[in-house]
Design a protein around this motif. Structure first.
Motif, PDB file in Angstrom:
ATOM      1  N   HIS A  42      -3.614  -5.390   6.301  1.00 22.45           N
ATOM      2  CA  HIS A  42      -2.964  -6.500   5.305  1.00 22.45           C
ATOM      3  C   HIS A  42      -3.140  -7.736   5.693  1.00 22.45           C
ATOM      4  O   HIS A  42      -3.592  -8.435   4.934  1.00 22.45           O
ATOM      5  CB  HIS A  42      -1.675  -5.974   4.820  1.00 22.45           C
ATOM      6  N   TYR A  85      -3.708   2.392   2.803  1.00 19.24           N
ATOM      7  CA  TYR A  85      -3.681   1.720   1.510  1.00 19.24           C
ATOM      8  C   TYR A  85      -4.533   2.284   0.611  1.00 19.24           C
ATOM      9  O   TYR A  85      -5.555   3.233   0.774  1.00 19.24           O
ATOM     10  CB  TYR A  85      -4.620   0.435   2.091  1.00 19.24           C
ATOM     11  N   GLY A  89      -5.364  -1.779  -2.375  1.00 17.64           N
ATOM     12  CA  GLY A  89      -4.860  -2.377  -0.952  1.00 17.64           C
ATOM     13  C   GLY A  89      -3.292  -2.407  -0.910  1.00 17.64           C
ATOM     14  O   GLY A  89      -2.536  -2.748  -0.175  1.00 17.64           O
ATOM     15  N   PRO A  91       0.217  -0.678   0.258  1.00 23.45           N
ATOM     16  CA  PRO A  91       0.420   0.201   1.222  1.00 23.45           C
ATOM     17  C   PRO A  91       1.290   1.270   0.903  1.00 23.45           C
ATOM     18  O   PRO A  91       2.100   1.278  -0.045  1.00 23.45           O
ATOM     19  CB  PRO A  91       1.117  -0.909   2.121  1.00 23.45           C
TER      20      PRO A  91
END
Length: 171
Positions: A42, A85, A89, A91
């Motif tokens: 990230h 992810y 993106g 999580p």
């Protein structure tokens, strides 16, 4: 990334070196972000989005983020919850042993809380004269607390251990 590069050679030309086996037809990729092996997905993606305006979907970014491992929150389990992810993106933490899913906000709040303490210690270590007054025992005890909450391989825990080594080396 599957290659690294350097221009520090006698003729000044770029020199590429494979860091892993490259399959025939596979795209040659080098890291845009430094510290690829110690920075979680990230943070790498955020930096690439800010600096290069793209969302990275390389093999490393698409696989589980082994730098964001938490201890499973299921008291009957001694497994580890690994962060993965989705394609956007977002999580998701799930235990590799019992499949318990941990709520995103709880994980991120825990990471933020732990990282804040690490940053405060870092700032204190940088102040003149403060390095010798930091209590080693308290820093060491905090690392053990981190490992209880996070995982000994979580990037924040490793950052805390690195700080502790610097603190000990300064004495």
């Amino acid at each position: 990334p599957n290659v690294t590069y350097s221009s520090k050679n006698s003729d000044g030309k770029m020199e590429y070196t494979a860091v892993r086996e490259i399959a025939e037809g596979e795209m040659v990729c080098f890291p845009y972000a430094g510290k690829v092996w110690e920075t979680p997905t990230h943070l790498r993606r955020s930096k690439l989005q800010d600096e290069r305006s793209f969302f990275c979907k390389c093999q490393r970014c698409m696989k589980p983020d082994l730098l964001r491992i938490l201890k499973c929150r299921n008291s009957a389990c001694d497994g580890a919850a690994v962060c993965t992810y989705d394609l956007l993106g977002v999580p998701l933490w799930s235990c590799q042993k019992c499949d318990t899913i941990i709520i995103k906000s709880a994980c991120e709040n825990l990471e933020d809380e732990c990282d804040t303490v690490i940053r405060q210690t870092e700032r204190a270590m940088m102040r003149p004269g403060m390095l010798h007054s930091l209590p080693h025992g308290e820093v060491k005890a905090y690392i053990f607390k981190l490992e209880d909450k996070l995982h000994h391989l979580h990037y924040i825990t490793m950052k805390a251990r690195s700080q502790y080594v610097k603190l000990c080396a300064s004495k």
